[in-house]
Design a protein around this motif. Structure first.
Motif, PDB file in Angstrom:
ATOM      1  N   LEU A 109      -5.485  13.134  22.716  1.00  8.24           N
ATOM      2  CA  LEU A 109      -6.483  12.277  22.075  1.00  8.24           C
ATOM      3  C   LEU A 109      -7.423  11.651  23.101  1.00  8.24           C
ATOM      4  N   ALA A 110      -6.897  11.279  24.274  1.00  4.34           N
ATOM      5  CA  ALA A 110      -7.746  10.692  25.312  1.00  4.34           C
ATOM      6  C   ALA A 110      -8.774  11.702  25.817  1.00  4.34           C
ATOM      7  N   VAL A 111      -8.346  12.933  26.020  1.00  2.00           N
ATOM      8  CA  VAL A 111      -9.278  13.973  26.464  1.00  2.00           C
ATOM      9  C   VAL A 111     -10.322  14.264  25.383  1.00  2.00           C
ATOM     10  N   ALA A 112      -9.880  14.303  24.122  1.00  2.00           N
ATOM     11  CA  ALA A 112     -10.823  14.563  23.023  1.00  2.00           C
ATOM     12  C   ALA A 112     -11.874  13.462  22.915  1.00  2.00           C
ATOM     13  N   LEU A 113     -11.451  12.197  23.008  1.00  2.00           N
ATOM     14  CA  LEU A 113     -12.392  11.088  22.914  1.00  2.00           C
ATOM     15  C   LEU A 113     -13.316  11.020  24.122  1.00  2.00           C
ATOM     16  N   SER A 114     -12.844  11.450  25.274  1.00  2.00           N
ATOM     17  CA  SER A 114     -13.659  11.386  26.492  1.00  2.00           C
ATOM     18  C   SER A 114     -14.668  12.523  26.570  1.00  2.00           C
ATOM     19  N   CYS A 115     -14.293  13.680  26.059  1.00  2.00           N
ATOM     20  CA  CYS A 115     -15.141  14.870  26.235  1.00  2.00           C
ATOM     21  C   CYS A 115     -16.040  15.169  25.041  1.00  2.00           C
ATOM     22  N   CYS A 116     -15.680  14.750  23.850  1.00  2.00           N
ATOM     23  CA  CYS A 116     -16.451  15.084  22.643  1.00  2.00           C
ATOM     24  C   CYS A 116     -17.346  13.914  22.263  1.00  2.00           C
ATOM     25  N   ASP A 117     -18.650  14.073  22.483  1.00  2.00           N
ATOM     26  CA  ASP A 117     -19.595  13.000  22.159  1.00  2.00           C
ATOM     27  C   ASP A 117     -19.636  12.704  20.669  1.00  2.00           C
ATOM     28  N   ASN A 118     -19.624  13.753  19.855  1.00  2.00           N
ATOM     29  CA  ASN A 118     -19.712  13.544  18.404  1.00  2.00           C
ATOM     30  C   ASN A 118     -18.485  12.825  17.861  1.00  2.00           C
ATOM     31  N   LEU A 119     -17.338  13.058  18.470  1.00  2.00           N
ATOM     32  CA  LEU A 119     -16.107  12.447  17.989  1.00  2.00           C
ATOM     33  C   LEU A 119     -16.116  10.939  18.200  1.00  2.00           C
ATOM     34  N   ARG A 120     -16.665  10.482  19.313  1.00  2.00           N
ATOM     35  CA  ARG A 120     -16.628   9.045  19.614  1.00  2.00           C
ATOM     36  C   ARG A 120     -17.895   8.309  19.172  1.00  2.00           C
ATOM     37  N   ARG A 121     -18.887   9.024  18.637  1.00  2.00           N
ATOM     38  CA  ARG A 121     -20.123   8.372  18.197  1.00  2.00           C
ATOM     39  C   ARG A 121     -20.319   8.407  16.693  1.00  2.00           C
TER      40      ARG A 121
END
Length: 271
Positions: A109-121
């Protein structure tokens, strides 16, 4: 220019009256480069575009710390459940693999939130992902905390709160720019990881204490670094975009939970 006329020994010069017309009346000149409008002025601080409005910055900071407060409350609640719910505590002792599963989930989850702009915005997907990460991190911390005395865990929580508050106030007030230390902090992190491998080989209590102290120092610097990225301002070289409030809260949360784990280990080894 004019004609020279002679007569009776006198010499006179006759000028064309239109010759100096353009110099006598400069306003009659045709438009030149000097008369063109000046070029537009450009800001010499392109990095502060996101924080040009103080209201935007204050709103961004409030949103980040409100999200962080909710994350910490959920985490503390989960840890207390592992400490004082005897059935859950006994189940955790029996299923030792649960901690490793939670570590893997937290890492993904940390890697996904750090690398995926659409996921965290993208709202509400970013809050859902951050909520899942917070729950997974709380479960991992709770499953680790059961191996320590409840008193040691509470002391570690108190120490983490005091250290985090002091460092955050320092980061807000200090004019020292820690945002320029990104490369140095990255080197320190890899040094800490190498020291962790050394601890796994030596298995010495004193080496563990040194590792916990070194890790506390590194993550304390990271907490100041991430806080100044959020605060921004003229004394900072780099700043987080106001759209990245989820990413900013995630960084602070990871710094604080890492401090908690290291302080818990340090307190547990020294008791």
């Amino acid at each position: 220019m004019g004609d020279q006329q002679g007569g009776n020994g006198n010499i006179s010069t006759v000028y064309d009256p239109n010759y100096f017309a353009n110099t006598v009346h400069p306003t009659a000149q045709t438009p030149s480069v000097m008369d063109s409008p000046p070029p537009p002025e450009y800001s010499s601080y392109p990095d502060d575009i996101g924080f040009s409005d103080s209201n935007i910055r204050r709103g961004f900071i409030k949103k980040v710390y409100f999200t962080l407060m909710l994350q910490l409350l959920v985490t503390v609640g989960i840890i207390c459940a592992f400490l004082y719910w005897s059935a859950l505590r006994d189940w955790t002792f029996e299923t030792y693999w649960f901690s490793y599963v939670m570590m893997a989930v937290v890492l993904v989850l940390a890697v996904a939130l750090s690398c995926c702009d659409n996921l965290r915005r993208q709202v509400p997907l970013n809050f859902i992902a951050l909520g899942l990460f917070t729950v997974a991190e709380g479960l991992m911390l709770g499953s680790v905390a059961v191996y320590f005395d409840a008193e040691a865990v509470l002391w570690a929580m108190l120490a983490t709160s005091l250290v985090s508050l002091a460092l955050s106030l320092f980061a807000f007030q200090s004019k020292w720019d820690f945002t320029m230390l990104n490369g140095s902090l990255w080197v320190l992190m890899w040094t800490l990881f190498s020291f962790c491998l050394l601890c796994a080989v030596l298995r010495s209590q004193y080496v563990y204490i040194v590792y916990a102290c070194l890790g506390t120092l590194v993550f304390s610097l990271y907490l100041v670094f991430d806080t100044q990225l959020i605060v921004g301002g003229k004394h900072r070289k780099y700043a987080v975009s106001p759209e990245e409030y989820v990413f900013a809260a995630l960084n602070l949360y990871l710094d604080i939970t890492s401090l908690f784990l290291l302080l818990l280990q340090l307190i547990g080894l020294c008791r």
